[in-house]
Design an enzyme around this catalytic site. Sequence first.
Site, PDB file in Angstrom:
ATOM      1  N   GLU A  97       0.825  -1.227   0.000  1.00 59.92           N
ATOM      2  CA  GLU A  97       0.000   0.000   0.000  1.00 59.92           C
ATOM      3  C   GLU A  97       0.854   1.270   0.000  1.00 59.92           C
ATOM      4  O   GLU A  97       2.071   1.211   0.120  1.00 59.92           O
ATOM      5  CB  GLU A  97      -0.993  -0.031   1.164  1.00 59.92           C
ATOM      6  N   LYS A 118      -5.693  10.776   1.335  1.00 58.68           N
ATOM      7  CA  LYS A 118      -5.953   9.418   1.819  1.00 58.68           C
ATOM      8  C   LYS A 118      -7.184   8.879   1.094  1.00 58.68           C
ATOM      9  O   LYS A 118      -8.239   9.509   1.119  1.00 58.68           O
ATOM     10  CB  LYS A 118      -6.203   9.485   3.325  1.00 58.68           C
ATOM     11  N   VAL A 133      -5.771   0.303   3.377  1.00 55.26           N
ATOM     12  CA  VAL A 133      -5.854  -1.155   3.241  1.00 55.26           C
ATOM     13  C   VAL A 133      -7.051  -1.516   2.347  1.00 55.26           C
ATOM     14  O   VAL A 133      -6.933  -2.324   1.422  1.00 55.26           O
ATOM     15  CB  VAL A 133      -5.957  -1.822   4.630  1.00 55.26           C
ATOM     16  N   ASP A 153     -17.610   4.635  14.592  1.00 57.50           N
ATOM     17  CA  ASP A 153     -16.404   4.723  13.758  1.00 57.50           C
ATOM     18  C   ASP A 153     -15.760   3.345  13.597  1.00 57.50           C
ATOM     19  O   ASP A 153     -15.076   2.841  14.490  1.00 57.50           O
ATOM     20  CB  ASP A 153     -15.405   5.721  14.363  1.00 57.50           C
ATOM     21  N   SER A 197     -13.560   1.207  10.700  1.00 55.74           N
ATOM     22  CA  SER A 197     -12.821   1.380   9.444  1.00 55.74           C
ATOM     23  C   SER A 197     -13.455   0.599   8.302  1.00 55.74           C
ATOM     24  O   SER A 197     -13.880  -0.559   8.472  1.00 55.74           O
ATOM     25  CB  SER A 197     -11.381   0.902   9.631  1.00 55.74           C
ATOM     26  N   ALA A 198     -13.459   1.229   7.122  1.00 56.74           N
ATOM     27  CA  ALA A 198     -13.923   0.541   5.907  1.00 56.74           C
ATOM     28  C   ALA A 198     -13.032  -0.658   5.572  1.00 56.74           C
ATOM     29  O   ALA A 198     -13.421  -1.523   4.777  1.00 56.74           O
ATOM     30  CB  ALA A 198     -13.964   1.526   4.738  1.00 56.74           C
ATOM     31  N   ASP A 199     -11.846  -0.731   6.177  1.00 54.31           N
ATOM     32  CA  ASP A 199     -10.982  -1.910   5.959  1.00 54.31           C
ATOM     33  C   ASP A 199     -11.719  -3.192   6.341  1.00 54.31           C
ATOM     34  O   ASP A 199     -11.526  -4.237   5.719  1.00 54.31           O
ATOM     35  CB  ASP A 199      -9.717  -1.835   6.825  1.00 54.31           C
ATOM     36  N   LYS A 257      -3.043  -1.464  15.846  1.00 58.41           N
ATOM     37  CA  LYS A 257      -2.580  -0.665  16.995  1.00 58.41           C
ATOM     38  C   LYS A 257      -3.690  -0.567  18.017  1.00 58.41           C
ATOM     39  O   LYS A 257      -4.869  -0.513  17.662  1.00 58.41           O
ATOM     40  CB  LYS A 257      -2.212   0.741  16.534  1.00 58.41           C
TER      41      LYS A 257
HETATM   42  N1  PSU Z   1      -3.373   1.593  11.150  1.00 60.16           N
HETATM   43  C1  PSU Z   1      -2.032   1.578  11.238  1.00 60.16           C
HETATM   44  N2  PSU Z   1      -1.301   2.126  10.242  1.00 60.16           N
HETATM   45  C2  PSU Z   1      -1.910   2.697   9.154  1.00 60.16           C
HETATM   46  C3  PSU Z   1      -3.320   2.698   9.073  1.00 60.16           C
HETATM   47  C4  PSU Z   1      -4.013   2.158  10.089  1.00 60.16           C
HETATM   48  O1  PSU Z   1      -1.479   1.068  12.208  1.00 60.16           O
HETATM   49  O2  PSU Z   1      -1.238   3.192   8.281  1.00 60.16           O
HETATM   50  C5  PSU Z   1      -3.944   3.307   7.878  1.00 60.16           C
HETATM   51  C6  PSU Z   1      -4.164   2.224   6.829  1.00 60.16           C
HETATM   52  O3  PSU Z   1      -4.018   2.767   5.553  1.00 60.16           O
HETATM   53  C7  PSU Z   1      -5.602   1.847   7.072  1.00 60.16           C
HETATM   54  C8  PSU Z   1      -6.197   3.192   7.385  1.00 60.16           C
HETATM   55  O4  PSU Z   1      -6.200   1.252   5.954  1.00 60.16           O
HETATM   56  O5  PSU Z   1      -5.227   3.831   8.189  1.00 60.16           O
HETATM   57  C9  PSU Z   1      -7.511   3.088   8.109  1.00 60.16           C
HETATM   58  O6  PSU Z   1      -8.079   4.342   8.229  1.00 60.16           O
HETATM   59  P1  PSU Z   1      -9.554   4.486   8.809  1.00 60.16           P
HETATM   60  O7  PSU Z   1      -9.444   4.158  10.266  1.00 60.16           O
HETATM   61  O8  PSU Z   1      -9.944   5.899   8.566  1.00 60.16           O
HETATM   62  O9  PSU Z   1     -10.399   3.515   8.036  1.00 60.16           O
HETATM   63 MN    MN Z   2     -13.283   5.937  10.474  1.00 57.92          MN
END
Ligand code: PSU
Ligand code: MN
Length: 305
Positions: free
Chosen positions: A26, A88, A108, A140, A142-144, A161
Amino acid sequence: MSNPYRDISPEVASAIESNQPVVALESIIIAHGMPYPRNVETALRVEDAVREQGAVPATIAIIEGRLKLGLSREQIGYLGKEGRRVTKVSRRDMPFVVTAKQDGATTVAATMIVAAMAGIRVFATGGIGGVHRGAAETLDISADLQELAQTDVAVICAGAKSILDLGLTLEYLETHGVPVVGYQTEILPAFYCRESEFSVNYRLDSPEQIAAAMKAKWAMDLRGGMVIANPVPETYAMPRVEIDAAIEKVLSEADQQGISGKAITPFLLARISELTGGESLESNIQLVLNNARLAAQIAVAYCRG
Ligand code: PSU
Ligand code: MN
């Protein structure tokens, strides 16, 4: 295979055509995850680590509106220098960044989408997004996690994390049928730390076993991804108390400043690295290299099997 929005580098295209192992990588980590020039140096080392294990790296990003699979050294250098100026991009954002011909660093979720479009099944990253602490109120998530529920890519990471609620993240993945596999461990790693208080769903000890599980999943038409959690090497792990203290501090800062939406994860990550300094950067670099090596071994086993 053809897609009018996409450019595949000659190296990646020929690997895909001849069924050679390919590992997706990525670009958030390049643009947002590390300071220049360590970000560029690390991205190039990660690609080398994949090659050393006999696979071809496909670093994924959006450059001037084009979905790129496989970046040149110049393009990696460009994203690294631009840093946080690069947008992003997650699933939601892709059509807009593409039509505005902007640059985008892929999360991701977005990296999985672009990899899967080209039939790439293995992807190495640092940590995945997840269910945020307090999600019962903020929603909240993540879309991941939704991407893992629907897109057929195995994501090799060092867990997540503990800025996140790791317990709720596991629950969410369970609901969506996404397996969390520990590589040579029963315990879910927490990025900088080898351990958390949670267990993985399955422990597998070799790249071959992981590749066989991936084959079985998709041969049975069980759509979706798989999380392969690979603990940071012992020498580079960080003391849990130090990380936990930094996390508590940055979470309250984010709360005070009212940060939400797509900005919150980058804010938390940037503040943690500021607070924990060079040691956490080294830990981050080493765990990504470690994930890239394992991902390449899995990709090689998947192609052979
Ligand atoms: N967690 C990490 N390192 C990262 C990310 C998350 O420890 O770099 C990044 C990744 O790109 C992940 C994104 O896909 O943050 C998730 O963001 P969000 O929580 O807004 O979905
Ligand atoms: Mn989010």
